[in-house]
Design a protein around this motif. Structure first.
Motif, PDB file in Angstrom:
ATOM      1  N   HIS A  35       0.823  -1.214   0.000  1.00  0.00           N
ATOM      2  CA  HIS A  35       0.000   0.000   0.000  1.00  0.00           C
ATOM      3  C   HIS A  35       0.851   1.256   0.000  1.00  0.00           C
ATOM      4  N   LYS A  36       0.256   2.308  -0.550  1.00  0.00           N
ATOM      5  CA  LYS A  36       0.892   3.617  -0.472  1.00  0.00           C
ATOM      6  C   LYS A  36       0.235   4.342   0.703  1.00  0.00           C
ATOM      7  N   VAL A  37       1.027   4.677   1.716  1.00  0.00           N
ATOM      8  CA  VAL A  37       0.443   5.372   2.868  1.00  0.00           C
ATOM      9  C   VAL A  37       0.927   6.825   2.852  1.00  0.00           C
ATOM     10  N   GLU A  38      -0.003   7.770   2.689  1.00  0.00           N
ATOM     11  CA  GLU A  38       0.373   9.176   2.568  1.00  0.00           C
ATOM     12  C   GLU A  38       0.109   9.920   3.874  1.00  0.00           C
ATOM     13  N   PHE A  39       0.997  10.862   4.177  1.00  0.00           N
ATOM     14  CA  PHE A  39       0.795  11.698   5.368  1.00  0.00           C
ATOM     15  C   PHE A  39       0.710  13.159   4.919  1.00  0.00           C
ATOM     16  N   GLU A  40      -0.267  13.867   5.395  1.00  0.00           N
ATOM     17  CA  GLU A  40      -0.450  15.263   4.989  1.00  0.00           C
ATOM     18  C   GLU A  40      -0.780  16.096   6.224  1.00  0.00           C
ATOM     19  N   CYS A  41      -0.094  17.251   6.323  1.00  0.00           N
ATOM     20  CA  CYS A  41      -0.447  18.150   7.431  1.00  0.00           C
ATOM     21  C   CYS A  41      -0.216  19.580   6.963  1.00  0.00           C
ATOM     22  N   ASP A  42      -1.183  20.436   7.149  1.00  0.00           N
ATOM     23  CA  ASP A  42      -1.053  21.825   6.679  1.00  0.00           C
ATOM     24  C   ASP A  42      -0.786  22.800   7.822  1.00  0.00           C
ATOM     25  N   ARG A  43      -0.336  22.289   8.946  1.00  0.00           N
ATOM     26  CA  ARG A  43      -0.019  23.167  10.084  1.00  0.00           C
ATOM     27  C   ARG A  43       1.451  22.987  10.460  1.00  0.00           C
ATOM     28  N   ALA A  44       2.010  24.000  11.121  1.00  0.00           N
ATOM     29  CA  ALA A  44       3.429  23.942  11.506  1.00  0.00           C
ATOM     30  C   ALA A  44       3.594  23.290  12.873  1.00  0.00           C
ATOM     31  N   VAL A  45       2.762  23.664  13.816  1.00  0.00           N
ATOM     32  CA  VAL A  45       2.840  23.113  15.172  1.00  0.00           C
ATOM     33  C   VAL A  45       1.417  22.841  15.648  1.00  0.00           C
ATOM     34  N   MET A  46       1.254  21.703  16.242  1.00  0.00           N
ATOM     35  CA  MET A  46      -0.060  21.414  16.839  1.00  0.00           C
ATOM     36  C   MET A  46       0.180  20.770  18.192  1.00  0.00           C
ATOM     37  N   ARG A  47      -0.045  21.537  19.226  1.00  0.00           N
ATOM     38  CA  ARG A  47       0.228  21.009  20.566  1.00  0.00           C
ATOM     39  C   ARG A  47      -1.082  20.555  21.219  1.00  0.00           C
ATOM     40  N   ALA A  48      -1.038  19.346  21.742  1.00  0.00           N
ATOM     41  CA  ALA A  48      -2.274  18.806  22.321  1.00  0.00           C
ATOM     42  C   ALA A  48      -1.950  17.915  23.513  1.00  0.00           C
ATOM     43  N   PRO A  49      -2.876  17.837  24.480  1.00  0.00           N
ATOM     44  CA  PRO A  49      -2.660  16.917  25.612  1.00  0.00           C
ATOM     45  C   PRO A  49      -2.995  15.498  25.171  1.00  0.00           C
ATOM     46  N   ILE A  50      -1.967  14.683  25.017  1.00  0.00           N
ATOM     47  CA  ILE A  50      -2.154  13.350  24.446  1.00  0.00           C
ATOM     48  C   ILE A  50      -1.607  12.281  25.382  1.00  0.00           C
ATOM     49  N   ASP A  51      -2.364  11.187  25.537  1.00  0.00           N
ATOM     50  CA  ASP A  51      -1.826   9.992  26.188  1.00  0.00           C
ATOM     51  C   ASP A  51      -1.246   9.152  25.053  1.00  0.00           C
ATOM     52  N   ARG A  52       0.091   9.142  24.967  1.00  0.00           N
ATOM     53  CA  ARG A  52       0.766   8.544  23.810  1.00  0.00           C
ATOM     54  C   ARG A  52       0.313   7.108  23.549  1.00  0.00           C
ATOM     55  N   LYS A  53       0.250   6.310  24.632  1.00  0.00           N
ATOM     56  CA  LYS A  53      -0.056   4.890  24.460  1.00  0.00           C
ATOM     57  C   LYS A  53      -1.493   4.702  23.953  1.00  0.00           C
ATOM     58  N   LEU A  54      -2.416   5.448  24.582  1.00  0.00           N
ATOM     59  CA  LEU A  54      -3.842   5.300  24.216  1.00  0.00           C
ATOM     60  C   LEU A  54      -4.110   5.713  22.784  1.00  0.00           C
ATOM     61  N   LEU A  55      -3.588   6.906  22.399  1.00  0.00           N
ATOM     62  CA  LEU A  55      -3.907   7.394  21.061  1.00  0.00           C
ATOM     63  C   LEU A  55      -3.220   6.533  20.005  1.00  0.00           C
ATOM     64  N   ARG A  56      -2.028   6.004  20.348  1.00  0.00           N
ATOM     65  CA  ARG A  56      -1.341   5.120  19.408  1.00  0.00           C
ATOM     66  C   ARG A  56      -2.215   3.900  19.105  1.00  0.00           C
ATOM     67  N   GLN A  57      -2.827   3.332  20.170  1.00  0.00           N
ATOM     68  CA  GLN A  57      -3.714   2.171  19.971  1.00  0.00           C
ATOM     69  C   GLN A  57      -4.806   2.514  18.967  1.00  0.00           C
ATOM     70  N   ALA A  58      -5.396   3.706  19.116  1.00  0.00           N
ATOM     71  CA  ALA A  58      -6.507   4.102  18.244  1.00  0.00           C
ATOM     72  C   ALA A  58      -6.030   4.284  16.814  1.00  0.00           C
ATOM     73  N   LEU A  59      -4.955   5.077  16.636  1.00  0.00           N
ATOM     74  CA  LEU A  59      -4.492   5.386  15.278  1.00  0.00           C
ATOM     75  C   LEU A  59      -3.959   4.143  14.569  1.00  0.00           C
TER      76      LEU A  59
END
Ligand code: ATP
Ligand code: MG
Length: 481
Positions: A348-372
């Motif tokens: 597969h071709k997996v593309e990543f796109e982001c149109d922002r320079a910085v996006m700071r957010a309160p994230i639980d790394r382990k939890l969100l990784r499971q979701a993504l």
């Protein structure tokens, strides 16, 4: 002859005064009497009287008026000495309003007597609140006779439950002279219990504001309470049945998943074991390592399944375990996507796109990784080889405080029927055919997103592809450049 002063006094009298001689001829009429007959005094003098003359008693007559109405007049007659002999003095009083008021009171009394609700009046004698009136419905509801009720302080009606808060509220209102409505359980004279709604209204003297009475209205609401209790019980049973049905469905789905998803790794482990045992001595070092690696991979796969089952069974405890730190969401997401680009570059071709320079957010790394990770692996496993999976990251431009992640594929899509249950544990789409899966990934993803106070939504078209959209609260957003 009457003196001028006496005539003035008589004429100013609010009661009508008529003097009639022994032949029944009117000899004198004051202004108030003339007004009652609606004629000038002189037109009446010399006429015969048109009303009964019983001395010493009071009679009431209806006088017709020119407008067709009648007025009620009370007549009292006494004998007097008149200028030329005996005569009768009749004093006439307009009692139309009094009679109307009496009729109104009589009607209201009949209403109170006929009412199906219990109505009582209490007096106020120091601390005592004796019942001084009880309508017939009070006797019907309480099974006490009217005489028994009248001998009691009204508090006896609800004193079978002295500790009940509602009873105490009524008692307090009786002391404070305050209005109060309470639903209470009472005992009838025959020992039977009933539910009543009691409303107390204090009555105060119009001038001194002194508390004088209470009016009590008592509704027997036993039937209503039973109906309500039945309704609550029916609702409880239907909720319990629904829960049981959901658990049954969950159990069935769980067993289906177990029989499908555990069978393959277990038979691969068994196969590797059998091969090693039977042919281990003849196999090359490389072959032996392959069998051992297979055992390890399948064991890890089983451990992952078990860990997913545990995560889902803990339910919303993900929220309790939520441990966020402020991170740059762009770097975090890019790393995850890069891992997929490396692992699946052949298919597969997996593309990543982001149109922002910085996006700071309160994230639980382990939890969100499971979701993504689950959303990306779904996008890959439910779309054909050679197709593209797009991961986009942006922020909500209007208030700039939300990160928006979309994961889009050009795969098999999701049927309308599966949409509603997609995020339920062990639910798998009817079009997955032989693609393996436990049906737990989306349930876990939703738990993780909720823990972040975010949302997850899906949009899909059969045969065309699926897009999952996540929103997550952010700390701040700065536009590129
Ligand atoms: P697991 O992720 O636990 O290995 P799974 O992928 O079947 O198993 P979920 O990730 O919870 O479980 O997904 C539930 C179901 O939703 C899938 O079985 C599939 O039918 C459907 N689904 C999820 N993502 C997609 C997608 N991108 N395209 C098509 N169907 C999807
Ligand atoms: Mg999945």
């Amino acid at each position: 002859m009457l003196t001028e002063t006496l005539l003035t006094i008589i004429n100013r009298n609010a009661d009508g005064i008529v003097v009639i001689d022994e032949d029944g001829v009117i000899r004198f009429v004051n202004l108030a009497a003339a007004a009652l007959f609606d004629k000038p005094p002189m037109a009446l003098v010399g006429e015969f009287v048109a009303f009964p003359l019983g001395t010493g008693e009071t009679v009431e007559i209806d006088l017709p008026r020119p407008d067709g109405n009648t007025i009620a007049v009370e007549i009292r007659v006494v004998e007097i000495d008149w200028i030329d002999g005996r005569a009768y003095l009749a004093s006439l009083r307009d009692i139309t309003e009094r009679r109307q008021a009496q009729a109104d009171i009589a009607l209201r009394n009949r209403l109170i007597e006929a009412s199906g609700s219990g109505i009582f009046i209490t007096g106020v004698r120091g601390e005592a609140r004796p019942i001084i009136y009880a309508n017939p419905a009070m006797a019907t509801i309480t099974a006490y006779t009217e005489a028994e009720l009248l001998a009691q302080d009204c508090r006896f009606l609800w004193h079978c439950n002295p500790d009940d808060a509602q009873n105490q509220a009524l008692d307090q209102a009786l002391i404070d002279g305050a209005p109060c409505t309470a639903v209470i359980e009472c005992e009838r004279a025959d020992g039977a219990m009933y539910w009543a709604e009691v409303r107390l209204t204090p009555i105060r003297d119009a001038g001194s504001r002194q508390l004088t009475h209470f009016i009590g209205v008592l509704h027997d609401i036993t039937d209503r309470m039973y109906l309500e209790a039945e309704r609550i019980e029916r609702e409880r049973i239907s909720v319990a049945l629904e829960k049981e049905r959901e658990l049954r469905v969950l159990k069935d789905r769980f067993l289906t998943m177990m029989s499908h998803e555990l069978r393959t790794p277990l038979s691969l482990i068994r196969l590797a074991h059998d091969m090693l045992r039977q042919y281990g001595d003849k196999a090359t070092e490389e072959e032996r390592l392959q069998y051992l690696d297979s055992i390890r991979t399948q064991t890890e796969h089983l451990t992952d399944i078990l860990s997913d089952v545990m995560t889902v069974s803990r339910g919303d405890s993900a929220e309790a375990e939520f441990m966020p730190e402020i991170i740059d969401l762009i770097t975090y997401c890019r790393d995850i996507v890069e891992q997929f680009q490396i692992n699946y570059f052949k298919t597969h071709k997996v593309e990543f796109e982001c149109d922002r320079a910085v996006m700071r957010a309160p994230i639980d790394r382990k939890l969100l990784r499971q979701a993504l990770t689950n959303l990306l692996s779904n996008a890959i496993k439910y779309s054909p080889e050679g197709s593209t999976v797009r991961f986009t990251l942006t922020s909500n431009g209007h208030n700039g405080n939300q990160a928006i992640i979309t994961i889009q594929d050009r795969g098999i899509g999701i049927t309308e029927e599966d949409m509603a249950r997609l995020f339920e544990p062990f639910h798998r789409g009817r079009n997955v055919e032989t693609v393996p899966g436990t049906g737990l990934g989306l349930a876990i993803a939703r738990q993780a997103v909720r823990a972040h106070s975010g949302t997850i939504a899906v949009d899909s078209a059969i045969g065309q592809g699926t897009t999952f959209t996540l929103t997550l609260p952010m700390v701040e957003v700065r536009a590129r450049g």
